[in-house]
Design a protein around this motif. Structure first.
Motif, PDB file in Angstrom:
ATOM      1  N   TRP A 125     -37.881 -39.300  30.565  1.00 53.83           N
ATOM      2  CA  TRP A 125     -38.245 -38.889  29.204  1.00 53.83           C
ATOM      3  C   TRP A 125     -38.491 -37.380  29.146  1.00 53.83           C
ATOM      4  N   ALA A 126     -39.141 -36.836  30.171  1.00 57.89           N
ATOM      5  CA  ALA A 126     -39.404 -35.394  30.209  1.00 57.89           C
ATOM      6  C   ALA A 126     -38.107 -34.599  30.311  1.00 57.89           C
ATOM      7  N   ASP A 127     -37.139 -35.101  31.077  1.00 54.19           N
ATOM      8  CA  ASP A 127     -35.843 -34.418  31.168  1.00 54.19           C
ATOM      9  C   ASP A 127     -35.160 -34.347  29.809  1.00 54.19           C
ATOM     10  N   ALA A 128     -35.225 -35.433  29.055  1.00 55.00           N
ATOM     11  CA  ALA A 128     -34.600 -35.451  27.735  1.00 55.00           C
ATOM     12  C   ALA A 128     -35.298 -34.495  26.775  1.00 55.00           C
ATOM     13  N   LEU A 129     -36.603 -34.348  26.906  1.00 57.69           N
ATOM     14  CA  LEU A 129     -37.390 -33.508  25.993  1.00 57.69           C
ATOM     15  C   LEU A 129     -37.411 -32.037  26.372  1.00 57.69           C
ATOM     16  N   ALA A 130     -37.069 -31.684  27.601  1.00 57.95           N
ATOM     17  CA  ALA A 130     -37.276 -30.324  28.102  1.00 57.95           C
ATOM     18  C   ALA A 130     -36.692 -29.239  27.200  1.00 57.95           C
ATOM     19  N   PRO A 131     -35.400 -29.290  26.839  1.00 57.27           N
ATOM     20  CA  PRO A 131     -34.885 -28.214  25.975  1.00 57.27           C
ATOM     21  C   PRO A 131     -35.573 -28.175  24.616  1.00 57.27           C
ATOM     22  N   GLY A 132     -35.857 -29.344  24.052  1.00 61.30           N
ATOM     23  CA  GLY A 132     -36.523 -29.370  22.762  1.00 61.30           C
ATOM     24  C   GLY A 132     -37.911 -28.761  22.810  1.00 61.30           C
ATOM     25  N   ILE A 133     -38.625 -28.976  23.901  1.00 64.76           N
ATOM     26  CA  ILE A 133     -39.967 -28.410  24.035  1.00 64.76           C
ATOM     27  C   ILE A 133     -39.910 -26.895  24.054  1.00 64.76           C
ATOM     28  N   ILE A 187     -35.559 -19.390  23.972  1.00 65.65           N
ATOM     29  CA  ILE A 187     -34.243 -19.852  23.522  1.00 65.65           C
ATOM     30  C   ILE A 187     -33.253 -19.817  24.686  1.00 65.65           C
ATOM     31  N   GLY A 188     -33.284 -18.715  25.467  1.00 68.00           N
ATOM     32  CA  GLY A 188     -32.412 -18.628  26.632  1.00 68.00           C
ATOM     33  C   GLY A 188     -32.691 -19.717  27.653  1.00 68.00           C
ATOM     34  N   VAL A 189     -33.973 -20.030  27.875  1.00 71.04           N
ATOM     35  CA  VAL A 189     -34.337 -21.090  28.822  1.00 71.04           C
ATOM     36  C   VAL A 189     -33.827 -22.437  28.335  1.00 71.04           C
ATOM     37  N   GLY A 190     -33.911 -22.684  27.027  1.00 69.08           N
ATOM     38  CA  GLY A 190     -33.441 -23.952  26.480  1.00 69.08           C
ATOM     39  C   GLY A 190     -31.955 -24.160  26.738  1.00 69.08           C
ATOM     40  N   PHE A 191     -31.150 -23.131  26.493  1.00 68.59           N
ATOM     41  CA  PHE A 191     -29.711 -23.246  26.747  1.00 68.59           C
ATOM     42  C   PHE A 191     -29.412 -23.328  28.244  1.00 68.59           C
ATOM     43  N   VAL A 193     -31.298 -24.854  30.492  1.00 72.23           N
ATOM     44  CA  VAL A 193     -31.581 -26.231  30.897  1.00 72.23           C
ATOM     45  C   VAL A 193     -30.461 -27.167  30.445  1.00 72.23           C
ATOM     46  N   ILE A 194     -29.966 -26.975  29.214  1.00 72.01           N
ATOM     47  CA  ILE A 194     -28.875 -27.826  28.722  1.00 72.01           C
ATOM     48  C   ILE A 194     -27.635 -27.655  29.595  1.00 72.01           C
ATOM     49  N   TRP A 195     -27.294 -26.407  29.914  1.00 68.36           N
ATOM     50  CA  TRP A 195     -26.117 -26.153  30.753  1.00 68.36           C
ATOM     51  C   TRP A 195     -26.286 -26.743  32.149  1.00 68.36           C
ATOM     52  N   ALA A 196     -27.431 -26.471  32.788  1.00 71.93           N
ATOM     53  CA  ALA A 196     -27.660 -26.957  34.150  1.00 71.93           C
ATOM     54  C   ALA A 196     -27.700 -28.475  34.202  1.00 71.93           C
ATOM     55  N   ASP A 197     -28.250 -29.095  33.166  1.00 77.10           N
ATOM     56  CA  ASP A 197     -28.318 -30.554  33.132  1.00 77.10           C
ATOM     57  C   ASP A 197     -26.921 -31.162  33.093  1.00 77.10           C
ATOM     58  N   ARG A 198     -26.021 -30.548  32.342  1.00 76.42           N
ATOM     59  CA  ARG A 198     -24.645 -31.047  32.273  1.00 76.42           C
ATOM     60  C   ARG A 198     -23.871 -30.713  33.542  1.00 76.42           C
ATOM     61  N   ARG A 199     -24.101 -29.525  34.071  1.00 77.15           N
ATOM     62  CA  ARG A 199     -23.330 -29.062  35.225  1.00 77.15           C
ATOM     63  C   ARG A 199     -23.718 -29.793  36.497  1.00 77.15           C
ATOM     64  N   PHE A 200     -25.013 -30.020  36.705  1.00 76.55           N
ATOM     65  CA  PHE A 200     -25.492 -30.593  37.961  1.00 76.55           C
ATOM     66  C   PHE A 200     -26.057 -32.005  37.812  1.00 76.55           C
ATOM     67  N   HIS A 204     -34.554 -37.436  37.258  1.00 77.80           N
ATOM     68  CA  HIS A 204     -35.851 -37.671  37.905  1.00 77.80           C
ATOM     69  C   HIS A 204     -36.813 -36.498  37.708  1.00 77.80           C
ATOM     70  N   GLY A 205     -36.767 -35.872  36.531  1.00 78.07           N
ATOM     71  CA  GLY A 205     -37.710 -34.803  36.204  1.00 78.07           C
ATOM     72  C   GLY A 205     -37.269 -33.413  36.581  1.00 78.07           C
ATOM     73  N   ARG A 206     -36.080 -33.254  37.146  1.00 73.46           N
ATOM     74  CA  ARG A 206     -35.656 -31.923  37.605  1.00 73.46           C
ATOM     75  C   ARG A 206     -35.271 -31.004  36.442  1.00 73.46           C
ATOM     76  N   ALA A 207     -34.750 -31.546  35.356  1.00 76.82           N
ATOM     77  CA  ALA A 207     -34.457 -30.709  34.194  1.00 76.82           C
ATOM     78  C   ALA A 207     -35.757 -30.147  33.599  1.00 76.82           C
ATOM     79  N   PHE A 208     -36.777 -30.970  33.556  1.00 79.52           N
ATOM     80  CA  PHE A 208     -38.072 -30.503  33.054  1.00 79.52           C
ATOM     81  C   PHE A 208     -38.668 -29.456  33.993  1.00 79.52           C
ATOM     82  N   ALA A 209     -38.547 -29.683  35.300  1.00 83.12           N
ATOM     83  CA  ALA A 209     -39.065 -28.720  36.269  1.00 83.12           C
ATOM     84  C   ALA A 209     -38.328 -27.389  36.174  1.00 83.12           C
TER      85      ALA A 209
END
Length: 353
Positions: A125-133, A187-191, A193-200, A204-209
């Motif tokens: 859930w935290a991974d899904a919310l990370a960019p939005g936060i 804003i830069g951090v949000g994009f 996280v979105i890019w890294a989440d798709r690329r890698f 398990h919480g790594r996108a949020f971290a």
């Protein structure tokens, strides 16, 4: 000489009749809606059910607001509990003062409660919310602009922020707009996280971290530019130390989590749909299974047909060549009788001679 600058609002509240509409509160509310909206889209893409993010946000947001306010009041207690201050002001959130560290920490507790009630893993859930936060943080920082607070050192750059208020020890002048720097960084951090989440394929919480680590890097240098009163430890502001500690914890979590639980969660919510990537795999698996079943059926039909043809051929050959049992028996029994009669005939002829 006049210079270009970013003007500050003359006031941060607009009254709609008896109802005060505060710019700071509006920024927080808009940020929450953006976080829930984007988080819901990402949650559904991971295989979750629509509405789950909002249901858990009902727990996370109030806890986050309380945590953010507590962190601010504790670290800047002299603003509320020193001589000449009114401690009731500690409850006036609309006047500004939310610490992101406390908001994330206590908000995570609220999210954990909500996830437990729904049987959902909190890291997913935290991974899904990370960019939005982090996008919500970018919007929320503009609340500081409405309140003319959290600005940096004096400067004459064209994008300087013009402070006009003299309350609470402010000195009117032109300063670095640190609220704008942090908003752009978020804003830069949000994009990122979105890019890294798709690329890698983070899970398990790594996108949020990653969001936490990247935000801390920016918060460190932005915090160093601020001139508002703050507690210092060994020459550094308290928030700088907090950013460094949290940064290292987030990096350690990413490394350890990647080794212990690589990849991403296959199921994020009971009775949820398959994620986009997994749906393709499941469809392919279903197709392969159907093809295999069809091939097996075809093989069985072919074997059955071959057996039927072989049986039919064997039956025809037997009908054409099989001797009559009765005829064979009679033939075999007649041959000895004829031999005996022939022997008797020869014997009688010999007697006559």
């Amino acid at each position: 000489m006049d210079i270009a600058y970013i003007p500050s609002p003359s006031h941060g509240v607009v009254h709609l009749g008896p109802i005060p509409l505060r710019g700071y509160a509006f920024c927080i509310i808009i940020g929450v809606f953006v976080a829930v909206w984007l988080g819901n889209k990402r949650w559904i893409a991971r295989g979750g059910r629509p509405g789950t993010v909002a249901d858990i946000a009902v727990w996370a947001v109030p806890f986050g607001l309380v945590g953010g306010r507590l962190y601010h009041v504790i670290t800047d207690y002299e603003l509320y509990f020193s001589d000449g201050r009114d401690w009731v002001d500690a409850f006036k959130v609309w006047q500004g003062g939310l610490g992101i560290w406390g908001a994330i920490a206590l908000g995570a507790v609220g999210a954990w409660i909500g996830c437990r009630r729904r049987g959902i893993p909190l890291p997913a859930w935290a991974d899904a919310l990370a960019p939005g936060i982090v996008f919500a943080q970018a919007i929320g920082r503009w609340g500081n602009w409405f309140n003319q607070e959290l600005y940096g050192k004096a400067t004459d750059v064209p994008w300087a922020l013009h402070i006009t208020s003299s309350t609470d020890g402010r000195v009117p002048g032109y300063y670095h707009p640190t609220f704008l720097y942090e908003s752009l960084w978020c804003i830069g951090v949000g994009f990122l996280v979105i890019w890294a989440d798709r690329r890698f394929t983070l899970g398990h919480g790594r996108a949020f971290a990653l969001y936490v680590a990247a935000y801390c890097v920016g918060r460190g240098w932005i915090e160093y530019m601020r001139v508002d009163d703050a507690h210092h430890i060994l020459g550094l502001r308290l928030n700088d130390w907090t950013a460094m500690v949290v940064f290292f914890l987030a990096v350690i979590y990413i490394v350890v989590s990647a080794r212990l639980r690589p990849g991403r969660e296959e199921v994020v919510e009971p009775d949820g749909d398959a994620p986009d990537g997994d749906a393709v795999a499941l469809d392919k698996k279903a197709d392969d299974k159907a093809d295999t079943k069809a091939d097996d059926k075809a093989d069985d039909d072919a074997d059955t047909k071959a057996d039927d043809e072989a049986a039919e051929t064997t039956g025809k050959k037997s009908d054409g060549k099989k001797p009559d049992a009765k005829t064979d028996t009679e033939t075999e029994s007649d041959e000895p009788a004829q031999s005996v009669e022939a022997a008797r005939g020869e014997a009688e002829s010999a007697k006559k001679v």
